[in-house]
Design a protein around this motif. Structure first.
Motif, PDB file in Angstrom:
ATOM      1  N   PHE A   5       0.819  -1.203   0.000  1.00  0.00           N
ATOM      2  CA  PHE A   5       0.000   0.000   0.000  1.00  0.00           C
ATOM      3  C   PHE A   5       0.854   1.253   0.000  1.00  0.00           C
ATOM      4  CE2 PHE A   5      -2.508  -3.241   2.327  1.00  0.00           C
ATOM      5  CZ  PHE A   5      -3.552  -3.368   1.433  1.00  0.00           C
ATOM      6  N   ASP A   9      -3.315   5.393  -2.715  1.00  0.00           N
ATOM      7  CA  ASP A   9      -4.040   4.177  -3.106  1.00  0.00           C
ATOM      8  C   ASP A   9      -5.477   4.228  -2.595  1.00  0.00           C
ATOM      9  OD1 ASP A   9      -1.744   3.184  -4.242  1.00  0.00           O
ATOM     10  OD2 ASP A   9      -1.397   1.624  -2.728  1.00  0.00           O
ATOM     11  N   VAL A  11      -8.439   1.740  -1.585  1.00  0.00           N
ATOM     12  CA  VAL A  11      -8.557   0.329  -1.221  1.00  0.00           C
ATOM     13  C   VAL A  11      -9.888   0.052  -0.515  1.00  0.00           C
ATOM     14  CG1 VAL A  11      -6.058  -0.007  -1.048  1.00  0.00           C
ATOM     15  CG2 VAL A  11      -7.333   0.693   0.971  1.00  0.00           C
TER      16      VAL A  11
END
Length: 116
Positions: A5, A9, A11
């Motif tokens: 990560f 990012d 997610v």
């Protein structure tokens, strides 16, 4: 620390705990992050429990990584579009007639006439 990560990012995660200051989110098998209460949504949040609950699936953006502390700062708010109408609303400009700020020097003669 997970190399999986990075900051920026987006997610998927699951809320694993909720505290008055924020919500903990599992974003990987061994990776936890925190959504601070100020990062839950645009605008004021009085009670984070009104917005997220333990077990909720959420989409978050990684906004900060502290490698020395192995901490991830997450945000739901960063994924919301900014409300242009709220940001550009100016109640003064919606009124008709003269408005704005004049310096004392500009208004002094007018006020003297009015007081006579």
């Amino acid at each position: 620390m997970s190399d999986e990560f990075q900051i920026g990012d987006i997610v998927e995660g699951v809320i694993t705990g909720v505290q008055p200051y924020g919500a903990f989110v599992s974003i990987g098998e061994e990776v936890q992050g925190l959504i601070h209460i100020s990062e839950v949504k645009n605008g004021f949040v009085r009670d984070i429990s009104d917005h997220v609950k333990e077990g909720d699936k959420v989409t978050v953006k990684i906004i900060e990584v502290d490698e020395s502390e192995n901490k991830y700062a997450l945000s739901i708010r960063a994924l919301e579009p900014e409300n242009q109408a709220d940001r550009n609303t100016n109640p003064i400009s919606e009124k008709e007639g003269e408005h704005g700020f004049n310096t004392l020097k500009d208004k002094l003669k007018e006020w003297i006439k009015q007081s006579e």
